[in-house]
Design an enzyme around this catalytic site. Structure first.
Site, short mmCIF file in Angstrom:
data_model
loop_
_atom_site.label_atom_id
_atom_site.label_comp_id
_atom_site.label_asym_id
_atom_site.label_seq_id
_atom_site.Cartn_x
_atom_site.Cartn_y
_atom_site.Cartn_z
N HIS A 34 8.87 17.93 0.19
CA HIS A 34 7.56 17.69 0.97
C HIS A 34 8.51 17.66 2.09
CE1 HIS A 34 3.72 18.34 1.36
NE2 HIS A 34 3.61 18.31 -0.13
N THR A 65 9.29 3.61 12.87
CA THR A 65 9.43 3.78 11.13
C THR A 65 8.68 4.86 10.59
OG1 THR A 65 8.43 1.77 10.87
CG2 THR A 65 11.34 2.05 11.06
#
Lengths: 299, 299
Positions: A82, A170
């Site tokens: 995805h 991150t």
């Protein structure tokens, strides 16, 4: 609970069950939040959290979700089918009862600003919260995905609505916004001919001339020997289920095909069903205040 | 609230607003009770209290109602158009969610025994709680009314289920029982001809060959220039709204008459509307657990 807002954040972790459960537990502990479910998809490597509450509660739920997800998810090591741009990828706020889309827009702005300030994550407001038409569509915002965002954000057109001008190392970036409830609604047809389902999907969907708040495509149901018109109803108040159902019925009849049944996948607001009952029973002067269970939710 | 039971006691005071409000306030103060409304009728000299709660809450509500009503209502001085036999005339318990009729039968027995013991009022169990067929029908129990009960109770056939063998001097006797939710449902027809409404009422009501859980009669709506089939749906799960609506439609068509609309008068459980939506949309595998608001009631 007088006000009910639904929040359905998508998080980029769908394989490590322990981490997903830790995030879920953080949400559950947020005051006033009712976590209805967590659905993880390993191939997508993504989990969808569904929770309800009033404005303060869903805000607390989202903040708890970020507190738990940001240190646990490193997008530099994330892979999955995805597309994604953030550890917490998208946070939609959905008015269910006693709240308007506008209330949810205002909530999304407050929460977006708070998340940006707390975590240094760039926030894009999308859907009904979007600050420009180009940002309404989540797919447009997400284009380039996590790996492409440092470059994408150099274009002033893609300056975030809140937060720094570069992605979090991150946790990437996040889209936050308000939208009406979405109902996944499928109509099953008494034929194996996918062309019939495709043709009907085309006739009802907005993009090709159909209803304003319908996305649709034809799907084969091999195990049933049938085909399906698979529908996303993006605003059931303005484009109600029964109108789409009757349109599918009429288009199918043109091919000599019958509707075998329909199905609601996952959750729906009660009103979507009340509207269908009102239509077919030709109810006069009906109000959801006449429904006992709705009265119980008033306080 | 996982369990929802509705209680709709009828009290023999509909003129003195202050007294009715004092009784309402007592019910409101009972722990866990949600009083939805009080409807007083001066010509009937009678008030209907509607409240919800789990078993313990509605029991507390009924006990509070008796505490307040018995000292305030003297049937020896009561007059009104509606037949009555008690200061608190009838106490029905109605399962709405997470409770069965059987649960309500058991609750009605417990509450009946407690009321008889506390106030010395004879209690008759009726409807689904009845201990014999002769006591199922409230009208049969009430025959003779307050003034005739001292005489009526001399017949051992009319010994009460709980309490003394003679009526309370001022509070009379009371019927307590369990029954399914009742929906007052009317269908309006595009004609002035009362005979059409009468004929359709006859075709759908149980007594003359129609549906098991339908009572119906024709009514003139002079101000609208229409007639109405006025219906009591006494068990919407076994005889659902849509089936009756479609039968009325078919019978009306035989006279060249159309249904103009229908109406639900007062309150309805959500399920009655969900069943209509399920029927007309041909929903497969639908469960009320898919309805967001129903999930909120789970806890």
């Amino acid at each position: 609970m007088r006000t009910v807002i639904e929040c359905v954040p998508n998080v980029s972790e769908g394989r490590d069950r322990e981490r997903v459960e830790e995030i879920a537990e953080a949400v559950r502990r947020a005051p006033g939040v009712r976590l209805l479910g967590v659905s993880s998809d390993a191939s997508h490597n993504r989990s969808v959290f569904t929770f309800l509450g009033d404005a303060a509660a869903v805000r607390a739920g989202v903040e708890a979700l970020f507190e738990a997800a940001v240190p646990r998810i490193d997008l530099t090591r994330h892979e999955g089918e995805h597309p994604r741009m953030g550890a917490v990828d998208v946070v939609p706020f959905i008015p269910i009862r006693g709240a308007s889309v506008e209330d949810c827009v205002s909530l999304s702005r407050d929460v977006g600003a708070a998340i940006a300030a707390r975590h240094g994550i760039p926030v894009y407001l999308y859907e009904d919260s979007a600050t420009s038409e180009a940002r309404r569509n989540l797919a447009e915002i997400r284009k380039g995905e996590f790996e492409g965002f440092a470059e994408k954000m150099k274009d002033p057109k893609w300056a975030p609505d809140f937060g720094p001008a570069a992605p979090h190392p991150t946790a990437g970036v996040v889209a936050v916004g308000a939208r009406p409830p979405l109902i996944a609604y499928n109509v099953n047809l008494g034929t194996k001919d996918l062309k019939v389902a495709d043709s009907i999907a085309k006739s009802i969907r907005h993009i090709s001339g159909g209803f304003r708040f319908v996305k649709a495509m034809g799907v084969e149901l091999a195990d049933r020997g049938q085909v399906q018109v698979s529908i996303n109803m993006t605003n059931f108040k303005k484009t109600p289920l029964h109108r789409v159902f009757e349109c599918v019925r009429s288009e199918a009849a043109r091919y000599g095909v019958q509707i075998v049944g329909s199905e609601i996948v996952g959750l729906t607001p009660a009103e979507a069903l009340f509207l269908a009952a009102e239509h077919y029973l030709r109810l006069e002067g009906f109000s959801s205040d006449q429904v006992l269970e709705m009265r119980l939710l008033e306080e």
